[in-house]
Design an enzyme around this catalytic site. Structure first.
Site, PDB file in Angstrom:
ATOM      1  N   LEU A  16       2.292  38.784  -7.071  1.00  0.00           N
ATOM      2  CA  LEU A  16       1.422  37.901  -7.852  1.00  0.00           C
ATOM      3  C   LEU A  16       2.064  36.529  -8.050  1.00  0.00           C
ATOM      4  O   LEU A  16       1.433  35.598  -8.545  1.00  0.00           O
ATOM      5  CB  LEU A  16       1.119  38.544  -9.213  1.00  0.00           C
ATOM      6  CG  LEU A  16       0.365  39.881  -9.151  1.00  0.00           C
ATOM      7  CD1 LEU A  16       0.349  40.555 -10.516  1.00  0.00           C
ATOM      8  CD2 LEU A  16      -1.056  39.685  -8.644  1.00  0.00           C
ATOM      9  N   SER A  17       3.332  36.393  -7.641  1.00  0.00           N
ATOM     10  CA  SER A  17       4.064  35.143  -7.882  1.00  0.00           C
ATOM     11  C   SER A  17       3.427  33.916  -7.222  1.00  0.00           C
ATOM     12  O   SER A  17       3.361  32.856  -7.849  1.00  0.00           O
ATOM     13  CB  SER A  17       5.521  35.288  -7.440  1.00  0.00           C
ATOM     14  OG  SER A  17       6.165  36.236  -8.268  1.00  0.00           O
ATOM     15  N   LYS A  66      17.567  42.127  -4.677  1.00  0.00           N
ATOM     16  CA  LYS A  66      18.098  41.480  -5.884  1.00  0.00           C
ATOM     17  C   LYS A  66      19.621  41.569  -6.017  1.00  0.00           C
ATOM     18  O   LYS A  66      20.236  40.682  -6.579  1.00  0.00           O
ATOM     19  CB  LYS A  66      17.451  42.093  -7.135  1.00  0.00           C
ATOM     20  CG  LYS A  66      16.043  41.612  -7.395  1.00  0.00           C
ATOM     21  CD  LYS A  66      15.560  42.086  -8.758  1.00  0.00           C
ATOM     22  CE  LYS A  66      14.103  41.730  -8.949  1.00  0.00           C
ATOM     23  NZ  LYS A  66      13.589  42.133 -10.263  1.00  0.00           N
ATOM     24  N   GLU A  78      25.226  32.289 -15.937  1.00  0.00           N
ATOM     25  CA  GLU A  78      25.847  33.356 -16.728  1.00  0.00           C
ATOM     26  C   GLU A  78      25.069  34.674 -16.658  1.00  0.00           C
ATOM     27  O   GLU A  78      25.655  35.739 -16.427  1.00  0.00           O
ATOM     28  CB  GLU A  78      25.904  32.870 -18.174  1.00  0.00           C
ATOM     29  CG  GLU A  78      27.020  33.454 -18.979  1.00  0.00           C
ATOM     30  CD  GLU A  78      26.860  33.058 -20.440  1.00  0.00           C
ATOM     31  OE1 GLU A  78      26.291  31.977 -20.724  1.00  0.00           O
ATOM     32  OE2 GLU A  78      27.303  33.849 -21.289  1.00  0.00           O
ATOM     33  N   ASP A 102      14.876  37.716 -15.303  1.00  0.00           N
ATOM     34  CA  ASP A 102      14.277  38.960 -15.801  1.00  0.00           C
ATOM     35  C   ASP A 102      14.682  39.209 -17.254  1.00  0.00           C
ATOM     36  O   ASP A 102      13.895  39.700 -18.055  1.00  0.00           O
ATOM     37  CB  ASP A 102      14.715  40.166 -14.956  1.00  0.00           C
ATOM     38  CG  ASP A 102      13.915  40.280 -13.662  1.00  0.00           C
ATOM     39  OD1 ASP A 102      12.800  39.744 -13.604  1.00  0.00           O
ATOM     40  OD2 ASP A 102      14.413  40.904 -12.711  1.00  0.00           O
ATOM     41  N   GLY A 126      14.839  54.819 -17.977  1.00  0.00           N
ATOM     42  CA  GLY A 126      15.123  54.228 -16.670  1.00  0.00           C
ATOM     43  C   GLY A 126      16.486  53.565 -16.658  1.00  0.00           C
ATOM     44  O   GLY A 126      16.976  53.120 -17.710  1.00  0.00           O
ATOM     45  N   ALA A 127      17.113  53.549 -15.483  1.00  0.00           N
ATOM     46  CA  ALA A 127      18.462  52.980 -15.383  1.00  0.00           C
ATOM     47  C   ALA A 127      18.649  52.272 -14.052  1.00  0.00           C
ATOM     48  O   ALA A 127      19.729  52.268 -13.472  1.00  0.00           O
ATOM     49  CB  ALA A 127      19.499  54.089 -15.566  1.00  0.00           C
ATOM     50  N   GLY A 128      17.578  51.657 -13.550  1.00  0.00           N
ATOM     51  CA  GLY A 128      17.662  50.911 -12.293  1.00  0.00           C
ATOM     52  C   GLY A 128      18.006  49.451 -12.535  1.00  0.00           C
ATOM     53  O   GLY A 128      18.560  49.095 -13.584  1.00  0.00           O
ATOM     54  N   ILE A 217       7.266  48.006 -18.576  1.00  0.00           N
ATOM     55  CA  ILE A 217       7.485  46.877 -17.651  1.00  0.00           C
ATOM     56  C   ILE A 217       6.688  47.033 -16.356  1.00  0.00           C
ATOM     57  O   ILE A 217       6.586  46.103 -15.577  1.00  0.00           O
ATOM     58  CB  ILE A 217       8.980  46.589 -17.382  1.00  0.00           C
ATOM     59  CG1 ILE A 217       9.604  47.603 -16.433  1.00  0.00           C
ATOM     60  CG2 ILE A 217       9.770  46.490 -18.669  1.00  0.00           C
ATOM     61  CD1 ILE A 217      10.892  47.076 -15.810  1.00  0.00           C
ATOM     62  N   TYR A 219       3.589  46.611 -14.376  1.00  0.00           N
ATOM     63  CA  TYR A 219       2.501  45.678 -14.688  1.00  0.00           C
ATOM     64  C   TYR A 219       1.225  45.946 -13.906  1.00  0.00           C
ATOM     65  O   TYR A 219       0.199  45.317 -14.141  1.00  0.00           O
ATOM     66  CB  TYR A 219       2.943  44.223 -14.501  1.00  0.00           C
ATOM     67  CG  TYR A 219       3.501  43.884 -13.147  1.00  0.00           C
ATOM     68  CD1 TYR A 219       4.873  43.867 -12.948  1.00  0.00           C
ATOM     69  CD2 TYR A 219       2.667  43.597 -12.078  1.00  0.00           C
ATOM     70  CE1 TYR A 219       5.404  43.572 -11.708  1.00  0.00           C
ATOM     71  CE2 TYR A 219       3.187  43.293 -10.839  1.00  0.00           C
ATOM     72  CZ  TYR A 219       4.552  43.276 -10.659  1.00  0.00           C
ATOM     73  OH  TYR A 219       5.076  42.983  -9.424  1.00  0.00           O
TER      74      TYR A 219
END
Ligand code: NAP
Length: 273
Positions: A16-17, A66, A78, A102, A126-128, A217, A219
């Protein structure tokens, strides 16, 4: 000369960006364009070379690049070095600088709705990669404690160690062990990909009330089963699109150095559903 931007990833055709950023260019009459560019796993280095050749001004990065993208950056801000993943890059004369929007994108809806994070008890499912940016966000906003529940316990343990390093009181459990404890938390976040295919929520929200903040999160679709269950309890709901919008607004401001046209971007995003 006009500026060029892109989002890279695979798959990318449903991103959608391009819509969100193009709407901002139109709103502010900027001579810029934004394209979706598919770069398959294993072809990132060549892809980046290509983008540099066309003198791309900036780009977003999504699944699966990413983390690997970190290798190709000349500078990092940072948030990006802290999280170890990058979703936004600026290109100034061939120097690539990475950012992770993010984290601030996740926090943005709390600010907009004036919802407090300081001192709260958080349950993160979740832990991704996204969960890592979210943990950094909760640390920045000074939550009191965070319980990380994941299908694979080892990944929850690793993320819990990261949370502790950032000063949060953290622990890790299996999703199945959440059982009926949702009511013990102030904020509950789904950061798994469960919901994308209309699956049932992986935890029960029994016992939560109108003071509980429930944030999904995922969407697409907008109203996941998790969100629906939260609404049944009259909880305060935050949708995945709000984070998506938050990170896009922040990326826009990094690239253009002017305030992003929030409403125009939101309208374009919601039109995509
Ligand atoms: P990721 O690194 O691949 O992590 C996926 C997570 O989902 C892991 O914790 C994984 O658990 C869990 N999971 C997957 N299938 C599951 C299942 N059937 N049952 C239980 N847990 C399951 O992905 P990510 O980058 O963190 O992204 C996660 C989701 O967030 C995606 O849907 C993505 O589209 C969305 N997202 C949204 C935004 C936004 O702006 N709204 C930003 C970033 C990401 P295991 O560790 O056990 O595999």
């Amino acid at each position: 000369m006009g500026k060029t931007f892109a989002v890279i990833g695979d798959p990318i055709n449903h991103s959608l960006s391009p819509n969100i950023h193009s709407a901002a260019f139109r709103e502010l009459d900027l001579d810029s364009s934004y394209i979706a560019y598919r770069i398959p796993k294993g072809e990132l280095e060549e892809g980046i070379e290509g983008l540099k050749k066309i003198k791309i001004d900036g780009f977003n990065i999504t699944i699966p690049h990413k983390i690997e993208m970190m290798k190709y950056l000349d500078k990092t801000d940072e948030s990006c070095s802290l999280i170890g993943a990058v979703n936004t890059v600026s290109n100034k004369d061939g120097i690539l600088k990475g950012y992770n929007t993010d984290m601030d994108g996740f926090l943005e809806p709390f600010k907009k709705k004036e919802l407090n994070i300081t001192g709260t008890k958080v349950l993160l499912i979740g832990a991704g990669g996204a969960a890592r940016a979210i943990v950094a966000g909760f640390a920045k906003a000074k939550a009191k404690s965070i319980t990380i529940a994941n299908r694979t316990l080892e990944k929850a343990n690793n993320l819990s160690e990261f949370a502790k390093k950032l000063g949060l009181d953290a622990n890790a459990i299996r999703i199945d062990d959440v059982k009926d404890t949702a009511k013990n938390y102030d904020i509950i976040v789904n950061a798994t990909s469960v919901g994308l295919k209309n699956e049932q929520s992986v935890i029960s929200l029994e016992g939560i009330d109108e003071k509980t903040v429930v944030y999904d999160i995922v969407y697409m679709p907008m109203n996941t089963d998790f969100i629906k269950k939260a609404k049944e309890k009259n909880a305060i709901v935050i949708y995945g699109y709000e984070m998506l919008l938050g990170q896009a607004v922040r990326a826009f401001e990094i690239w253009h150095n002017i305030e992003a046209p929030y409403n125009a971007m939101k309208k374009a995003l919601l039109g995509g559903f």
